[in-house]
Write a protein that holds these residues in place. Sequence first.
Motif, short mmCIF file in Angstrom:
data_model
loop_
_atom_site.label_atom_id
_atom_site.label_comp_id
_atom_site.label_asym_id
_atom_site.label_seq_id
_atom_site.Cartn_x
_atom_site.Cartn_y
_atom_site.Cartn_z
N LEU A 121 0.81 -1.22 0.00
CA LEU A 121 0.00 0.00 0.00
C LEU A 121 0.84 1.28 0.00
CD1 LEU A 121 -2.85 -1.10 2.43
CD2 LEU A 121 -2.97 -0.83 -0.07
N SER A 122 2.17 1.14 0.11
CA SER A 122 3.04 2.32 0.12
C SER A 122 3.29 2.87 -1.29
CB SER A 122 4.39 1.99 0.78
OG SER A 122 5.18 1.16 -0.05
N PHE A 123 2.96 2.10 -2.32
CA PHE A 123 3.19 2.54 -3.69
C PHE A 123 2.07 3.46 -4.15
CE2 PHE A 123 5.24 -1.68 -3.43
CZ PHE A 123 6.55 -1.24 -3.46
N GLU A 124 2.42 4.39 -5.01
CA GLU A 124 1.48 5.40 -5.49
C GLU A 124 0.21 4.75 -6.06
OE1 GLU A 124 1.32 9.10 -8.67
OE2 GLU A 124 3.22 8.11 -8.28
N ASP A 125 -0.93 5.23 -5.61
CA ASP A 125 -2.25 4.81 -6.06
C ASP A 125 -2.61 3.36 -5.76
OD1 ASP A 125 -2.81 7.38 -7.07
OD2 ASP A 125 -1.86 6.90 -8.99
N ALA A 126 -1.83 2.69 -4.92
CA ALA A 126 -2.14 1.30 -4.55
C ALA A 126 -3.34 1.27 -3.63
CB ALA A 126 -0.94 0.63 -3.89
N GLU A 127 -4.20 0.28 -3.84
CA GLU A 127 -5.40 0.12 -3.03
C GLU A 127 -5.55 -1.34 -2.65
OE1 GLU A 127 -8.27 3.51 -5.00
OE2 GLU A 127 -8.37 1.47 -5.82
N GLU A 128 -6.14 -1.58 -1.50
CA GLU A 128 -6.44 -2.93 -1.07
C GLU A 128 -7.83 -3.29 -1.54
OE1 GLU A 128 -6.96 -5.41 3.08
OE2 GLU A 128 -5.34 -3.90 2.96
N GLY A 129 -7.97 -4.52 -2.01
CA GLY A 129 -9.26 -5.03 -2.44
C GLY A 129 -9.40 -6.47 -2.02
N SER A 130 -10.39 -7.12 -2.58
CA SER A 130 -10.62 -8.52 -2.29
C SER A 130 -11.17 -9.20 -3.53
CB SER A 130 -11.62 -8.65 -1.14
OG SER A 130 -11.87 -10.01 -0.87
N HIS A 131 -10.69 -10.39 -3.79
CA HIS A 131 -11.17 -11.17 -4.92
C HIS A 131 -11.34 -12.59 -4.45
CE1 HIS A 131 -11.78 -12.37 -9.05
NE2 HIS A 131 -10.87 -13.31 -8.90
N MET A 132 -12.56 -13.10 -4.55
CA MET A 132 -12.88 -14.47 -4.13
C MET A 132 -12.43 -14.73 -2.68
SD MET A 132 -12.29 -16.57 -7.66
CE MET A 132 -13.18 -18.00 -7.04
N GLY A 133 -12.63 -13.73 -1.84
CA GLY A 133 -12.33 -13.87 -0.42
C GLY A 133 -10.88 -13.66 -0.03
N ALA A 134 -10.02 -13.35 -0.99
CA ALA A 134 -8.60 -13.15 -0.70
C ALA A 134 -8.24 -11.67 -0.83
CB ALA A 134 -7.75 -13.98 -1.66
N THR A 135 -7.37 -11.21 0.03
CA THR A 135 -6.89 -9.83 -0.02
C THR A 135 -6.01 -9.66 -1.24
OG1 THR A 135 -6.92 -9.69 2.38
CG2 THR A 135 -5.56 -8.09 1.23
N HIS B 207 -6.41 -2.90 -11.23
CA HIS B 207 -5.88 -4.21 -11.61
C HIS B 207 -4.92 -4.73 -10.54
CE1 HIS B 207 -7.57 -4.06 -15.66
NE2 HIS B 207 -7.22 -2.79 -15.67
N ILE B 208 -4.96 -6.01 -10.29
CA ILE B 208 -4.18 -6.65 -9.23
C ILE B 208 -2.70 -6.74 -9.60
CG2 ILE B 208 -3.88 -8.80 -7.92
CD1 ILE B 208 -6.91 -9.30 -8.37
N PHE B 209 -1.85 -6.38 -8.63
CA PHE B 209 -0.41 -6.58 -8.80
C PHE B 209 0.17 -7.53 -7.74
CE2 PHE B 209 -0.51 -2.79 -6.07
CZ PHE B 209 0.51 -3.02 -5.16
N ALA B 210 -0.55 -7.79 -6.66
CA ALA B 210 -0.10 -8.71 -5.62
C ALA B 210 -1.30 -9.16 -4.81
CB ALA B 210 0.92 -8.02 -4.72
#
Length: 130
Positions: free
Chosen positions: A11-25, A32-35
């Motif tokens: 979350l320290s990277f510019e414009d990074a956001e936490e989300g969830s997909h199929m119950g996983a962080t 778009h997912i990067f990790a």
Amino acid sequence: MTPAGFRRIALSFEDAEEGSHMGATDFRVGGHIFATLASVKEGYGNLMITPEHQAAFIAERPDLFLPVHGGWGRNGVTHIRLAAADEDTLTGALHTAWKLRVEKNRKGGKKSGGPSRRKPAAKRETAKPR
């Protein structure tokens, strides 16, 4: 490294956001997912990188990186062993995944298999019978 440390760095990277997909962080930039922490119960974080980056990471640190099983891994998705990761290595690996996603977003690259975001085709005018 802990899952909380993985989250903090991602979350320290510019414009990074936490989300969830199929119950996983997951961690996204530009939607778009990067990790992910989808394999956290097994002790892994996951990086969405290229097969070339994956090969280089594994060659340098086979004790730390391994491909995700199956097709995801063949496409570059890579586990990082959280317990063995230090702050600098994890930061570098997550930065690589984030940067690749930002570059792909700029080029207009989309994930394969996802829903289409195209505009609906314009309705055609049909000739009316006379």
